[in-house]
Each structure stands twice: as structure tokens, then as C-alpha cells.
Scaffold this motif. Sequence first.
Motif, PDB file in Angstrom:
ATOM      1  N   TRP A  42      -4.454  -6.069  -1.656  1.00  0.00           N
ATOM      2  CA  TRP A  42      -4.385  -7.451  -1.191  1.00  0.00           C
ATOM      3  C   TRP A  42      -2.987  -7.831  -0.714  1.00  0.00           C
ATOM      4  O   TRP A  42      -2.827  -8.808   0.038  1.00  0.00           O
ATOM      5  CB  TRP A  42      -4.881  -8.402  -2.273  1.00  0.00           C
ATOM      6  N   SER A  43      -1.963  -7.101  -1.111  1.00  0.00           N
ATOM      7  CA  SER A  43      -0.639  -7.306  -0.521  1.00  0.00           C
ATOM      8  C   SER A  43      -0.678  -6.959   0.966  1.00  0.00           C
ATOM      9  O   SER A  43      -0.149  -7.698   1.815  1.00  0.00           O
ATOM     10  CB  SER A  43       0.400  -6.439  -1.238  1.00  0.00           C
ATOM     11  N   PHE A  44      -1.312  -5.844   1.291  1.00  0.00           N
ATOM     12  CA  PHE A  44      -1.471  -5.454   2.694  1.00  0.00           C
ATOM     13  C   PHE A  44      -2.322  -6.478   3.440  1.00  0.00           C
ATOM     14  O   PHE A  44      -1.951  -6.926   4.539  1.00  0.00           O
ATOM     15  CB  PHE A  44      -2.115  -4.072   2.792  1.00  0.00           C
ATOM     16  N   TYR A  45      -3.474  -6.821   2.866  1.00  0.00           N
ATOM     17  CA  TYR A  45      -4.399  -7.712   3.576  1.00  0.00           C
ATOM     18  C   TYR A  45      -3.775  -9.077   3.855  1.00  0.00           C
ATOM     19  O   TYR A  45      -3.909  -9.618   4.961  1.00  0.00           O
ATOM     20  CB  TYR A  45      -5.677  -7.888   2.766  1.00  0.00           C
ATOM     21  N   VAL A 199      10.829  -3.296   6.175  1.00  0.00           N
ATOM     22  CA  VAL A 199       9.515  -3.810   5.753  1.00  0.00           C
ATOM     23  C   VAL A 199       8.530  -2.665   5.595  1.00  0.00           C
ATOM     24  O   VAL A 199       7.761  -2.607   4.628  1.00  0.00           O
ATOM     25  CB  VAL A 199       9.005  -4.848   6.776  1.00  0.00           C
ATOM     26  N   VAL A 200       8.539  -1.737   6.548  1.00  0.00           N
ATOM     27  CA  VAL A 200       7.631  -0.592   6.479  1.00  0.00           C
ATOM     28  C   VAL A 200       7.907   0.238   5.228  1.00  0.00           C
ATOM     29  O   VAL A 200       6.984   0.683   4.530  1.00  0.00           O
ATOM     30  CB  VAL A 200       7.760   0.265   7.751  1.00  0.00           C
ATOM     31  N   LEU A 201       9.184   0.454   4.903  1.00  0.00           N
ATOM     32  CA  LEU A 201       9.540   1.220   3.710  1.00  0.00           C
ATOM     33  C   LEU A 201       9.066   0.529   2.437  1.00  0.00           C
ATOM     34  O   LEU A 201       8.622   1.190   1.494  1.00  0.00           O
ATOM     35  CB  LEU A 201      11.055   1.431   3.654  1.00  0.00           C
ATOM     36  N   ALA A 202       9.167  -0.797   2.404  1.00  0.00           N
ATOM     37  CA  ALA A 202       8.727  -1.531   1.218  1.00  0.00           C
ATOM     38  C   ALA A 202       7.234  -1.327   0.970  1.00  0.00           C
ATOM     39  O   ALA A 202       6.802  -1.078  -0.167  1.00  0.00           O
ATOM     40  CB  ALA A 202       9.039  -3.018   1.380  1.00  0.00           C
ATOM     41  N   PHE A 203       6.452  -1.396   2.027  1.00  0.00           N
ATOM     42  CA  PHE A 203       5.009  -1.199   1.868  1.00  0.00           C
ATOM     43  C   PHE A 203       4.684   0.279   1.633  1.00  0.00           C
ATOM     44  O   PHE A 203       3.729   0.593   0.915  1.00  0.00           O
ATOM     45  CB  PHE A 203       4.266  -1.742   3.092  1.00  0.00           C
ATOM     46  N   ARG A 204       5.467   1.158   2.247  1.00  0.00           N
ATOM     47  CA  ARG A 204       5.249   2.586   2.005  1.00  0.00           C
ATOM     48  C   ARG A 204       5.519   2.929   0.542  1.00  0.00           C
ATOM     49  O   ARG A 204       4.835   3.768  -0.051  1.00  0.00           O
ATOM     50  CB  ARG A 204       6.173   3.406   2.909  1.00  0.00           C
ATOM     51  N   PHE A 205       6.506   2.269  -0.063  1.00  0.00           N
ATOM     52  CA  PHE A 205       6.794   2.475  -1.481  1.00  0.00           C
ATOM     53  C   PHE A 205       5.612   2.019  -2.341  1.00  0.00           C
ATOM     54  O   PHE A 205       5.267   2.672  -3.334  1.00  0.00           O
ATOM     55  CB  PHE A 205       8.058   1.713  -1.870  1.00  0.00           C
ATOM     56  N   SER A 206       4.976   0.915  -1.955  1.00  0.00           N
ATOM     57  CA  SER A 206       3.794   0.454  -2.699  1.00  0.00           C
ATOM     58  C   SER A 206       2.666   1.483  -2.632  1.00  0.00           C
ATOM     59  O   SER A 206       1.977   1.726  -3.621  1.00  0.00           O
ATOM     60  CB  SER A 206       3.310  -0.890  -2.133  1.00  0.00           C
ATOM     61  N   VAL A 207       2.490   2.101  -1.460  1.00  0.00           N
ATOM     62  CA  VAL A 207       1.466   3.134  -1.322  1.00  0.00           C
ATOM     63  C   VAL A 207       1.807   4.338  -2.186  1.00  0.00           C
ATOM     64  O   VAL A 207       0.935   4.940  -2.828  1.00  0.00           O
ATOM     65  CB  VAL A 207       1.325   3.548   0.161  1.00  0.00           C
ATOM     66  N   TRP A 208       3.084   4.701  -2.225  1.00  0.00           N
ATOM     67  CA  TRP A 208       3.511   5.827  -3.062  1.00  0.00           C
ATOM     68  C   TRP A 208       3.252   5.546  -4.532  1.00  0.00           C
ATOM     69  O   TRP A 208       2.781   6.420  -5.268  1.00  0.00           O
ATOM     70  CB  TRP A 208       4.991   6.101  -2.819  1.00  0.00           C
TER      71      TRP A 208
END
Length: 421
Positions: A42-45, A199-208
Motif C-alpha cells: 500500500w506504500s507503492f499503491y 526516491v527509487v532507492l527508498a522504494f527499492r529498499f522496501s522491496v528488499w
Amino acid sequence: MGAPAVSPARVGRYGSMTAVPTVSRWWSSRSAPQRIDLYTRWSFYSYLGAGLPLLALAVTGSDLEDARVAGVRSFLVGSVVTAVAAVVLASRGLAAHRTGQRIPVRTPGLALGAAAVTGALGVWGFSAGAEPAPATSWAIALPLGMVLTAGSTIWSTRQLAGPSVLVGVLAGAAAAVDGSEAVTAVVVGATIAVTVYAVVLAFRFSVWVLDVVLEMDRTRGVQLQLAVAEERLRFARDLHDVMGRNLSAIAVKSQLAGELVRRARPEAADEVADIHRIAEESLREVREVVRGYRSTDLSSELAGARSVLRAAGVACTVQGVDDAGALPEPVQAALGWVVREAVTNVLRHSRAAECGIVLTRADGEVRLTVTNDGVPGDAAGTGSGLAGLRERLAGAGGTLDAARHGDRFQLTATLPTGSAG
């Protein structure tokens, strides 16, 4: 008889209603991996679905005087379309982490295409004025940056670096085309590239983090399966030890009895009787193995509980093992059932990280206490397993207490040391 009274709190405009679970109860009923998955998803959405249209609207409001109306409107519509495509890309990318499958190439391709068209429309719409407009650079950076953020679910950090720099280059070029000075265009491009990549790195970290949590959850499941397999092997060894020796004896004695019968020797009757005795003994020992009683004392149960819990990733400490072997066999058998049920509840009904088992003897009675953390909010501390244990201990003159204290659950069994459970 009169009608049963209905609680006023449960009666509304449309009659009695059952209680609706609260959001907090729904959230607390989820496991830690499920919570991380929901939070990440839901962070992504929310960021992609609402962020892009809102930011596009903000950019539009900052430079609307000299802009082309048709281009601005097309940019806003394209932002909504790009947001939907980015949400779809993020959803399928996150789902791919659970299934291990690759998503079709057309999914990111359509999202990037929508972002490119939207950016081009924005540049065309905002570059109509005589003066350079900051919105021109952001018009191309926002949709492409959002798609890259959604793509962080399927692309690695290294793969995202190049496209982020490209977004900055395109934004700087758009600023230069709109009339900005070369130095200004370079600064704008560099700023946007760094911002997009951050911003991309922050969300990529969440995926990791989500990947790590899911992998740990899968590992814990494998550990539990290995613990079950180890217990099955132990059972197989016990069964082999019981039946292997006895069946070999039966086979030898059967051959001997057959030979004695052929020779009409009276000793044949003794051999047949001995075969019958061995068969009866084997049947009794097999039943003991199945029931878990054969060569299984309380010390073994405590050691097995510690092994299973640690294999499942739960830190377990056991105190009082030295006193277990001195207890009467019926007491050990009864407390062994308590240990098994307690360990089962810890593994099935909690998210425990720690578990403590304490065995104490005092004043002619023995007390077994099992405490664990990670109790969910709706844990009631009751169940058919605990009810069966209470009945079993009550028949031996003992008691069983189960109570929750905050996020910890404590199970206490008490038995007189002289009882025949």
C-alpha cells in the motif's frame, strides 16, 4: 418463557447486529510477514496512484498562465493513465516476488510508453511561454520517475541507476529547449536525477526488506518441516528397534517349530507358545511407541521441545531438567503432554521470538511453567487442546492455568509428585 434480553449495545436502528472486528484487531491478527507485505504494497499503491496526479496538478498550477490549455489537459489525463499503469506494474512486480515468476515485458513497456507520452505532452504544454517554465522539466521527470519507482519491484538498484540519470538528462534538455541557460539546465537535470534516484532507492529498499522477510518466513517453514522429519525418523528408529529384533526372533522360532512339528517332537508346542509370547510383547511395545511412551521421559520431552523451538527460530531456555528424571513415571507422562501441547501452541498460535520452560519441585508438588511472547491481540487462551489437558491433569489431582499478560502467554501445570496420573 419470556424472550431472552438483548443487550442495548448490540441493538441499532435495524435490529441486533454482531460486533464488527476493529481495524486494530484485523491488523494484529496478521503475521509479521503479512504486515510487512501489506505495508509495502500500500506504500507503492498510495504513492503511485495518488502521488503522480496530485504532483502533476501542483506543477500545472504553478505555470498555467502561459501554457497551452490542450497540452496541460492532456498532461493531466496522461498522468492519471500513467499512475494506473504504474500501480499495475508495481502490483505484478510484488506478486512476482511471491511466485518467483517473471512478469511480461509488455507491462513495464506500456507503463514507460504512457510516461513518455505524458512527459512529451507536458513539455509541449508548458513550453509555450516566452520565459522558461520550471514545470517543463518536472512535466517529463514526474511520470518517468513514477514508472521507475514502480519498476523498483522488478529491477535491481544497478539497473535503476542508468534510467534515473536519463530522466535527469531529459529534464535538463527540456529546460534548455524551453530557454533556460546551459548552467541552469545542467543544475536542474542533476537535481532531478538525484531526486528520482533517491526516491527509487527508498522504494527499492522496501522491496528488499520484503524479500528478506518473506525468505525468513519460508526458511522458518522449512525448519519446521525438518523438525517434523527428524521426529519421524526418531519414530522410525524406535519402531525398527522394537520390531526388528522381535520379528527376527519370531522368524527363527517359526522355522524351529516347523522342523520340530515335522519330526513330531513335543518341544514344538513350547516353541509355538514362545512365538505367541514374543508376538504379544511386540504388539504391546508397538502400542507404546505409537503413544509416545516408550523410552520417553520428561527430560527427553523437554530436550525435544527446546530442539523443535530453536529449529523454528524461537529462542528457548529450559530450567529444572535435572529434577525431571526423579519424578514418578505417571507424573512425567502427564507433564510430557503439557510440554507437547504448549510447544504446539507456540508454533501455531503465536509469533514468538522467545520461550521459557521452568520445572520446579516444592512441598510435595511439581510445577511446569511455559512462557512465550508474540501473542496476537485476539488470543483467548482457550481451546480443545488446553481443555483436554485440564481434564487429564484434574484426573491426576493437578491443575492447569493459562493466562495472557500483555503480549506474553503463560501456561502453568501443577501436579502432586505422588499422584498416579
